[in-house]
Write an enzyme that holds these catalytic residues in place. Structure first.
Site, mmCIF file in Angstrom:
data_model
loop_
_atom_site.group_PDB
_atom_site.id
_atom_site.type_symbol
_atom_site.label_atom_id
_atom_site.label_comp_id
_atom_site.label_asym_id
_atom_site.label_seq_id
_atom_site.Cartn_x
_atom_site.Cartn_y
_atom_site.Cartn_z
ATOM 1 N N SER A 120 0.823 -1.214 0.000
ATOM 2 C CA SER A 120 0.000 0.000 0.000
ATOM 3 C C SER A 120 0.852 1.256 0.000
ATOM 4 O O SER A 120 0.465 2.262 -0.589
ATOM 5 C CB SER A 120 -0.873 0.044 1.250
ATOM 6 N N HIS A 141 -2.168 -3.364 -6.933
ATOM 7 C CA HIS A 141 -2.681 -2.939 -5.624
ATOM 8 C C HIS A 141 -4.203 -2.986 -5.581
ATOM 9 O O HIS A 141 -4.875 -2.316 -6.368
ATOM 10 C CB HIS A 141 -2.189 -1.502 -5.348
ATOM 11 N N GLU A 153 -4.934 -1.028 -8.983
ATOM 12 C CA GLU A 153 -3.974 -0.041 -9.478
ATOM 13 C C GLU A 153 -2.712 -0.808 -9.899
ATOM 14 O O GLU A 153 -2.172 -1.594 -9.117
ATOM 15 C CB GLU A 153 -3.671 0.993 -8.394
ATOM 16 N N ASN A 192 -4.911 6.834 -2.869
ATOM 17 C CA ASN A 192 -4.485 7.451 -1.614
ATOM 18 C C ASN A 192 -3.800 8.796 -1.823
ATOM 19 O O ASN A 192 -3.746 9.605 -0.904
ATOM 20 C CB ASN A 192 -3.639 6.485 -0.796
HETATM 21 P P1 NAD Z 1 -2.059 -9.299 7.180
HETATM 22 O O1 NAD Z 1 -1.211 -9.003 8.361
HETATM 23 O O2 NAD Z 1 -3.519 -9.484 7.339
HETATM 24 O O3 NAD Z 1 -1.490 -10.633 6.450
HETATM 25 C C1 NAD Z 1 -0.135 -10.859 6.209
HETATM 26 C C2 NAD Z 1 0.075 -12.359 5.985
HETATM 27 O O4 NAD Z 1 1.424 -12.571 5.566
HETATM 28 C C3 NAD Z 1 -0.146 -13.199 7.246
HETATM 29 O O5 NAD Z 1 -0.976 -14.311 6.922
HETATM 30 C C4 NAD Z 1 1.274 -13.650 7.616
HETATM 31 O O6 NAD Z 1 1.310 -14.932 8.236
HETATM 32 C C5 NAD Z 1 1.925 -13.701 6.257
HETATM 33 N N1 NAD Z 1 3.392 -13.603 6.293
HETATM 34 C C6 NAD Z 1 4.194 -12.987 7.179
HETATM 35 N N2 NAD Z 1 5.476 -13.109 6.794
HETATM 36 C C7 NAD Z 1 5.488 -13.837 5.663
HETATM 37 C C8 NAD Z 1 6.501 -14.313 4.803
HETATM 38 N N3 NAD Z 1 7.785 -14.040 5.014
HETATM 39 N N4 NAD Z 1 6.135 -15.046 3.728
HETATM 40 C C9 NAD Z 1 4.829 -15.313 3.478
HETATM 41 N N5 NAD Z 1 3.820 -14.876 4.254
HETATM 42 C C10 NAD Z 1 4.139 -14.145 5.325
HETATM 43 O O7 NAD Z 1 -1.746 -8.138 6.127
HETATM 44 P P2 NAD Z 1 -2.688 -7.513 4.993
HETATM 45 O O8 NAD Z 1 -3.544 -6.466 5.591
HETATM 46 O O9 NAD Z 1 -3.304 -8.604 4.201
HETATM 47 O O10 NAD Z 1 -1.594 -6.750 4.122
HETATM 48 C C11 NAD Z 1 -0.728 -7.446 3.260
HETATM 49 C C12 NAD Z 1 -0.213 -6.498 2.194
HETATM 50 O O11 NAD Z 1 -1.331 -5.978 1.478
HETATM 51 C C13 NAD Z 1 0.563 -5.305 2.747
HETATM 52 O O12 NAD Z 1 1.606 -4.980 1.866
HETATM 53 C C14 NAD Z 1 -0.499 -4.209 2.754
HETATM 54 O O13 NAD Z 1 0.069 -2.919 2.620
HETATM 55 C C15 NAD Z 1 -1.306 -4.567 1.554
HETATM 56 N N6 NAD Z 1 -2.680 -4.055 1.539
HETATM 57 C C16 NAD Z 1 -3.490 -4.150 2.649
HETATM 58 C C17 NAD Z 1 -4.785 -3.636 2.604
HETATM 59 C C18 NAD Z 1 -5.722 -3.742 3.787
HETATM 60 O O14 NAD Z 1 -6.755 -3.055 3.787
HETATM 61 N N7 NAD Z 1 -5.452 -4.575 4.786
HETATM 62 C C19 NAD Z 1 -5.266 -3.039 1.417
HETATM 63 C C20 NAD Z 1 -4.420 -2.986 0.292
HETATM 64 C C21 NAD Z 1 -3.138 -3.483 0.375
#
Ligand code: NAD
Length: 297
Positions: A120, A141, A153, A192
């Site tokens: 993000s 994204h 995106e 954003n």
């Molecule tokens: P999250 O914390 O819910 O999930 C992360 C996952 O990654 C977990 O299941 C964890 O076990 C796993 N993980 C940790 N280390 C790892 C590794 N080395 N290899 C493989 N898996 C691993 O996070 P999220 O909210 O899903 O965010 C993930 C990405 O998506 C981030 O880059 C975030 O910026 C992006 N994102 C999040 C949102 C949102 O609203 N939550 C929206 C758009 C983008």
């Protein structure tokens, strides 16, 4: 370049959504995470998301069963990517974790695999070297609740191959997204880059005592025709996220107004008003005042 097999790394909030959305649209999806226990939890997450597909998309049981049949799981990275055309990375928003992940991935992924990050706030150029294949690396994204908020995106870095970029634009459309190509790297992408300054400006008007949140929302909604004002949007984003972003900004460039915003948000969070998810924020849910027919009267 054609995409058939997709590996999603990270089965958290976004990873699980990306995996199910891709499987629902006919792709073979392997879900990778760091342990079998976490992958078992992901299966429960998929059940919850499928519930939303039934209610929000009126998805049939047959289409959901077919999507689940296309999902497989592995906690071994080499196995998870062995036949991947595309790997979508949705692991924690932490540069060190992502860099280490791409280094390990580079060592085991087949040459054909395109890598896409769902970051993000970070830029693909930060990880391009670690991927070992900068020309096959870019950002894809998504927004939270991707089956409803279907923006994708697509943002390369200076070395991303044009054909790879176009392949990912096509893939995004194939999984039901509105594909939004960016022509150059931009921190915070398009959404954003628009939303954060709007929410910051609204927060500054509030913290400076210029007007109350409802009046600010009314102004925005009546003047632009938008269905939600900035404080309604802040409730959706969640006040904790807003607090973290403002706190980081206040630490980088301390100024009294930013510190006041941080203090006000903290006060609300401490009172349990952290937004839609907690039932209260600037408004009370499920029927916030701004959705009432007389709000703009
Ligand atoms: P999250 O914390 O819910 O999930 C992360 C996952 O990654 C977990 O299941 C964890 O076990 C796993 N993980 C940790 N280390 C790892 C590794 N080395 N290899 C493989 N898996 C691993 O996070 P999220 O909210 O899903 O965010 C993930 C990405 O998506 C981030 O880059 C975030 O910026 C992006 N994102 C999040 C949102 C949102 O609203 N939550 C929206 C758009 C983008």
């Amino acid at each position: 370049m054609s995409i058939k097999n997709v590996t999603v790394a990270g089965s958290g909030v976004l990873g699980a959504q990306i995996a199910l959305q891709s499987a629902y649209h006919g792709f073979n999806v392997t879900v990778y995470d760091i342990s079998d226990d976490i992958l078992t939890r992901a299966k429960a997450t998929f059940e919850r998301i499928a519930e939303a597909y039934r209610s929000d998309l009126r998805a049939s049981q047959a289409s959901i069963d077919a999507a689940f049949a296309r999902l497989s799981y592995s906690a071994d990275l080499a196995t998870a990517v062995q036949d991947a055309d595309l790997l979508i990375e949705a692991i924690p928003e932490n540069p060190a974790i992502k860099t280490e992940f791409y280094q390990k991935l580079a060592a085991v992924a087949p040459e054909k695999t395109i890598f896409a990050t769902n970051t993000s706030t970070l830029l693909p150029s930060m990880f391009a070297a670690a991927t070992g294949r900068p020309e096959k690396f870019l950002a894809l994204h998504f927004a939270n609740e991707i089956w409803k908020h279907n923006t994708a995106e697509i943002m390369g870095h200076a070395e991303t191959d044009k054909a790879v970029f176009d392949t990912i634009v096509a893939f995004a459309k194939d999984i039901g997204m509105i594909a939004l190509p960016l022509h150059k790297e931009q921190p915070a992408y398009i959404l954003n880059s628009l939303l954060v300054p709007l929410l910051s400006a609204a927060s500054a008007l509030w913290a400076n005592g210029v007007a109350d949140p409802e009046t600010i929302d009314k102004t925005w909604m009546a003047a632009t025709g938008a269905p939600t004002g900035p404080f309604g949007m802040l409730d959706v984003v969640g006040l904790t996220t807003a607090y973290n972003i403002n706190k980081m900004a206040a630490e980088a460039h301390p100024d009294p107004l930013k510190l006041k915003i941080v203090e006000l948000l903290k006060g609300m969070i401490d009172e349990g008003k952290s937004g839609v998810a907690s039932g209260k924020g600037f408004y009370t849910y499920p029927d916030p005042a701004y959705k009432a027919p007389d709000f703009l009267k």
